[in-house]
Design a protein around this motif. Structure first.
Motif, PDB file in Angstrom:
ATOM      1  N   ARG A 225       0.835  -1.214   0.000  1.00 52.78           N
ATOM      2  CA  ARG A 225       0.000   0.000   0.000  1.00 52.78           C
ATOM      3  C   ARG A 225       0.867   1.261   0.000  1.00 52.78           C
ATOM      4  O   ARG A 225       0.488   2.282  -0.585  1.00 52.78           O
ATOM      5  CB  ARG A 225      -0.924  -0.002   1.224  1.00 52.78           C
ATOM      6  CG  ARG A 225      -1.995   1.085   1.189  1.00 52.78           C
ATOM      7  CD  ARG A 225      -3.033   0.803   0.113  1.00 52.78           C
ATOM      8  NE  ARG A 225      -3.772  -0.394   0.422  1.00 52.78           N
ATOM      9  CZ  ARG A 225      -4.898  -0.438   1.132  1.00 52.78           C
ATOM     10  NH1 ARG A 225      -5.434   0.688   1.576  1.00 52.78           N
ATOM     11  NH2 ARG A 225      -5.510  -1.581   1.366  1.00 52.78           N
ATOM     12  N   SER A 269      -6.950   6.336   0.532  1.00 51.86           N
ATOM     13  CA  SER A 269      -6.050   5.249   0.159  1.00 51.86           C
ATOM     14  C   SER A 269      -5.533   4.423   1.326  1.00 51.86           C
ATOM     15  O   SER A 269      -4.966   3.346   1.113  1.00 51.86           O
ATOM     16  CB  SER A 269      -4.849   5.805  -0.620  1.00 51.86           C
ATOM     17  OG  SER A 269      -5.286   6.642  -1.662  1.00 51.86           O
ATOM     18  N   ASP A 272      -8.261   2.011   5.651  1.00 51.67           N
ATOM     19  CA  ASP A 272      -8.430   0.649   6.185  1.00 51.67           C
ATOM     20  C   ASP A 272      -7.147   0.090   6.791  1.00 51.67           C
ATOM     21  O   ASP A 272      -7.080  -1.097   7.115  1.00 51.67           O
ATOM     22  CB  ASP A 272      -8.900  -0.289   5.070  1.00 51.67           C
ATOM     23  CG  ASP A 272      -7.885  -0.382   3.935  1.00 51.67           C
ATOM     24  OD1 ASP A 272      -7.119   0.588   3.729  1.00 51.67           O
ATOM     25  OD2 ASP A 272      -7.838  -1.424   3.253  1.00 51.67           O
ATOM     26  N   GLN A 273      -6.130   0.928   6.982  1.00 43.25           N
ATOM     27  CA  GLN A 273      -4.802   0.445   7.354  1.00 43.25           C
ATOM     28  C   GLN A 273      -4.421   0.697   8.813  1.00 43.25           C
ATOM     29  O   GLN A 273      -3.246   0.639   9.174  1.00 43.25           O
ATOM     30  CB  GLN A 273      -3.750   1.092   6.449  1.00 43.25           C
ATOM     31  CG  GLN A 273      -3.835   0.662   4.993  1.00 43.25           C
ATOM     32  CD  GLN A 273      -3.387  -0.780   4.816  1.00 43.25           C
ATOM     33  OE1 GLN A 273      -2.217  -1.106   5.004  1.00 43.25           O
ATOM     34  NE2 GLN A 273      -4.318  -1.636   4.441  1.00 43.25           N
ATOM     35  N   ILE A 317     -18.016   2.091   1.745  1.00 45.35           N
ATOM     36  CA  ILE A 317     -16.626   1.794   2.120  1.00 45.35           C
ATOM     37  C   ILE A 317     -16.409   2.066   3.599  1.00 45.35           C
ATOM     38  O   ILE A 317     -15.852   1.247   4.330  1.00 45.35           O
ATOM     39  CB  ILE A 317     -15.648   2.612   1.258  1.00 45.35           C
ATOM     40  CG1 ILE A 317     -15.676   2.127  -0.198  1.00 45.35           C
ATOM     41  CG2 ILE A 317     -14.214   2.523   1.825  1.00 45.35           C
ATOM     42  CD1 ILE A 317     -14.784   2.924  -1.136  1.00 45.35           C
ATOM     43  N   TRP A 371      -6.824   0.497  -7.101  1.00 46.05           N
ATOM     44  CA  TRP A 371      -7.720  -0.602  -7.494  1.00 46.05           C
ATOM     45  C   TRP A 371      -6.994  -1.948  -7.580  1.00 46.05           C
ATOM     46  O   TRP A 371      -7.628  -2.993  -7.442  1.00 46.05           O
ATOM     47  CB  TRP A 371      -8.392  -0.309  -8.825  1.00 46.05           C
ATOM     48  CG  TRP A 371      -9.110   0.997  -8.966  1.00 46.05           C
ATOM     49  CD1 TRP A 371      -9.239   1.730 -10.112  1.00 46.05           C
ATOM     50  CD2 TRP A 371      -9.841   1.722  -7.966  1.00 46.05           C
ATOM     51  NE1 TRP A 371      -9.975   2.859  -9.897  1.00 46.05           N
ATOM     52  CE2 TRP A 371     -10.360   2.883  -8.580  1.00 46.05           C
ATOM     53  CE3 TRP A 371     -10.088   1.517  -6.607  1.00 46.05           C
ATOM     54  CZ2 TRP A 371     -11.115   3.822  -7.877  1.00 46.05           C
ATOM     55  CZ3 TRP A 371     -10.838   2.460  -5.910  1.00 46.05           C
ATOM     56  CH2 TRP A 371     -11.342   3.580  -6.534  1.00 46.05           C
ATOM     57  N   LEU A 373      -5.100  -3.158  -5.391  1.00 46.58           N
ATOM     58  CA  LEU A 373      -5.132  -3.737  -4.050  1.00 46.58           C
ATOM     59  C   LEU A 373      -6.538  -3.764  -3.457  1.00 46.58           C
ATOM     60  O   LEU A 373      -6.807  -4.561  -2.542  1.00 46.58           O
ATOM     61  CB  LEU A 373      -4.208  -2.939  -3.123  1.00 46.58           C
ATOM     62  CG  LEU A 373      -2.737  -2.849  -3.563  1.00 46.58           C
ATOM     63  CD1 LEU A 373      -1.945  -1.978  -2.606  1.00 46.58           C
ATOM     64  CD2 LEU A 373      -2.112  -4.238  -3.636  1.00 46.58           C
ATOM     65  N   LYS A 374      -7.421  -2.908  -3.960  1.00 47.70           N
ATOM     66  CA  LYS A 374      -8.792  -2.846  -3.435  1.00 47.70           C
ATOM     67  C   LYS A 374      -9.801  -2.853  -4.586  1.00 47.70           C
ATOM     68  O   LYS A 374     -10.536  -1.878  -4.814  1.00 47.70           O
ATOM     69  CB  LYS A 374      -8.973  -1.583  -2.577  1.00 47.70           C
ATOM     70  CG  LYS A 374      -8.056  -1.475  -1.373  1.00 47.70           C
ATOM     71  CD  LYS A 374      -8.297  -2.584  -0.355  1.00 47.70           C
ATOM     72  CE  LYS A 374      -9.641  -2.475   0.322  1.00 47.70           C
ATOM     73  NZ  LYS A 374      -9.817  -3.510   1.391  1.00 47.70           N
ATOM     74  N   GLU A 376     -12.605  -4.273  -4.788  1.00 45.99           N
ATOM     75  CA  GLU A 376     -13.985  -4.118  -4.304  1.00 45.99           C
ATOM     76  C   GLU A 376     -14.349  -2.646  -4.138  1.00 45.99           C
ATOM     77  O   GLU A 376     -15.515  -2.255  -4.298  1.00 45.99           O
ATOM     78  CB  GLU A 376     -14.194  -4.888  -3.002  1.00 45.99           C
ATOM     79  CG  GLU A 376     -13.415  -4.374  -1.799  1.00 45.99           C
ATOM     80  CD  GLU A 376     -12.005  -4.942  -1.669  1.00 45.99           C
ATOM     81  OE1 GLU A 376     -11.492  -4.993  -0.526  1.00 45.99           O
ATOM     82  OE2 GLU A 376     -11.422  -5.336  -2.704  1.00 45.99           O
ATOM     83  N   TRP A 377     -13.374  -1.811  -3.807  1.00 48.08           N
ATOM     84  CA  TRP A 377     -13.638  -0.375  -3.731  1.00 48.08           C
ATOM     85  C   TRP A 377     -13.873   0.197  -5.132  1.00 48.08           C
ATOM     86  O   TRP A 377     -14.706   1.080  -5.306  1.00 48.08           O
ATOM     87  CB  TRP A 377     -12.470   0.350  -3.059  1.00 48.08           C
ATOM     88  CG  TRP A 377     -12.364   0.096  -1.586  1.00 48.08           C
ATOM     89  CD1 TRP A 377     -13.116  -0.774  -0.843  1.00 48.08           C
ATOM     90  CD2 TRP A 377     -11.469   0.740  -0.681  1.00 48.08           C
ATOM     91  NE1 TRP A 377     -12.727  -0.731   0.463  1.00 48.08           N
ATOM     92  CE2 TRP A 377     -11.711   0.193   0.608  1.00 48.08           C
ATOM     93  CE3 TRP A 377     -10.467   1.690  -0.809  1.00 48.08           C
ATOM     94  CZ2 TRP A 377     -11.003   0.593   1.739  1.00 48.08           C
ATOM     95  CZ3 TRP A 377      -9.763   2.091   0.320  1.00 48.08           C
ATOM     96  CH2 TRP A 377     -10.027   1.549   1.576  1.00 48.08           C
ATOM     97  N   HIS A 378     -13.125  -0.320  -6.087  1.00 52.75           N
ATOM     98  CA  HIS A 378     -13.323   0.111  -7.474  1.00 52.75           C
ATOM     99  C   HIS A 378     -14.764  -0.143  -7.895  1.00 52.75           C
ATOM    100  O   HIS A 378     -15.414   0.703  -8.516  1.00 52.75           O
ATOM    101  CB  HIS A 378     -12.352  -0.635  -8.390  1.00 52.75           C
ATOM    102  CG  HIS A 378     -12.345  -0.129  -9.796  1.00 52.75           C
ATOM    103  ND1 HIS A 378     -11.750  -0.815 -10.833  1.00 52.75           N
ATOM    104  CD2 HIS A 378     -12.878   1.000 -10.362  1.00 52.75           C
ATOM    105  CE1 HIS A 378     -11.908  -0.139 -11.954  1.00 52.75           C
ATOM    106  NE2 HIS A 378     -12.580   0.967 -11.696  1.00 52.75           N
TER     107      HIS A 378
END
Length: 385
Positions: A225, A269, A272-273, A317, A371, A373-374, A376-378
């Protein structure tokens, strides 16, 4: 004490990347003074008419228009320099000097701007406008640097904050640090903001001579990330240099044990970290148990409605983020920002379009984007509003 008061107006001097001299980095710019035009920084601090009018307004309960960034940000329940800093006196005293020596930088962070990164300046992002087309670092000008040295050696400062760009890459910083007397260094605390992409021993050799040293290391998320937030940054290199810097400070400090301060920019970005950042921080404290530590969690606060502001992220999200496992200070603060973002959510079609176009831009230029790495967010952003 007025509720509109602010420590920065009475105690701070901020010299920004263009050599503008201001009380803080967020104040609106209007015919601001330039370090090249000021004969004596001490005289500017005490007698400049614009600064005096700002102090008068803030100390009498007037929300000065120049401070609009903080007023709007606080209305959203978010952190500001003003709200987070204790303030006890209306008497002007130069106590903290912030120096942003220029824009020379070897990273192109997605949330940054061409005003603070020479890489982004060269990149010429289509959605960004910069204050100056000059990639020059004013800190490298000996005449301008001399004014800073004179002030530091004359004033009874408590602290100096150094940032960039990337300060370790700017020769002017080392030249200034070498000309501050060792006696003065022993009386001043210093904080360096660095991306830890390099280790410049000549630079840190001067830093360790100060009283209390804080390495403010800018890391928004570890691992893969990191590379899609701070473009051109390599996580393995940054992690290694982070350890090298901290080891050097620990082994060579002269007075107070050194500190690490993790500078985390909270944004779409990395929202969620939290668990990953807590684990990274805990690993450092375990390896160097005597190291003092802290963090600064800085939410992107775009008063113009930019898409990185977490209040402008889709609720789907925000409400599906992983559970934050820790109950430590960083985790609790992170949770509160998410709660505020849900409460004050402003996501709309404009944010959607901006995120989709920018991720496409990053993918085209750097070969990777969020996108990857994520995905589902896309999918969430692809949905029409």
């Amino acid at each position: 004490m007025s509720v509109t008061n602010c420590k920065a107006a009475f105690n701070d001097i901020y010299v920004d990347k263009n050599g503008d001299v201001l009380p803080c980095c967020y104040i609106q710019r209007n015919n601001q003074s330039k370090i090249g035009d000021i004969d004596d920084l001490n005289d500017w601090f005490f007698n400049d008419k614009d600064i005096q009018s700002l102090r008068n307004n803030l100390s009498t309960g007037i929300k000065d228009k120049r401070c609009e960034h903080c007023w709007k940000t606080e209305e959203k329940g978010q952190w500001t320099l003003r709200s987070a800093t204790p303030f006890n006196s209306n008497t002007p005293e130069a106590k903290l000097l912030h120096i942003t020596g220029g824009k020379l930088c070897n990273m192109a962070c997605r949330m940054c701007s061409p005003d603070l990164s020479s890489m982004i300046h060269a990149e010429n992002r289509p959605w960004q406008r910069e204050d100056s087309n000059d990639p020059y670092n004013w800190i490298d000008d000996p005449e301008k640097a001399k004014k800073l040295i004179n002030m530091i050696n004359l004033q009874d400062l408590n602290g100096i904050q150094i940032q960039g760009g990337e300060p370790q890459l700017m020769k002017g910083y080392v030249d200034i640090l070498e000309q501050i007397t060792d006696d003065k260094k022993r009386k001043i605390d210093i904080q360096v903001t660095t991306n830890a992409s390099v280790f410049n021993e000549r630079f840190w050799k001067q830093i360790v001579k100060f009283n209390a040293v804080t390495a403010g290391i800018s890391i928004d998320a570890p691992g893969k990330r990191f590379g899609v937030i701070r473009y051109n940054g390599v996580w393995d290199t940054v992690e290694r240099n982070c350890n090298t810097i901290l080891d050097y400070l620990w082994q060579n400090h002269k007075s107070v044990p050194p500190s690490i301060n993790l500078n985390i920019v909270l944004q779409l970005s990395n929202i969620d970290q939290c668990n990953e950042m807590v684990a990274f921080y805990d690993d450092i404290k375990h390896r160097l148990p005597g190291l003092l530590g802290g963090h600064t969690l800085i939410p992107v606060t775009d008063t113009n409605g930019g898409p990185w502001d977490i209040a402008n992220v889709p609720l789907d999200i925000l409400k599906s983020l992983p559970e934050i496992e820790s109950n430590g200070e960083l985790a609790l603060e992170w949770k509160q920002y998410i709660k505020n973002a849900i409460k004050h959510n402003q996501y709309n079609s404009s944010h959607r379009e901006m995120v989709l176009s920018r991720e496409k831009y990053f993918k085209s230029l750097y070969g990777k984007c969020l996108w990857d790495l994520k995905p589902e967010w896309h999918s969430i952003y692809e949905k029409e509003i």
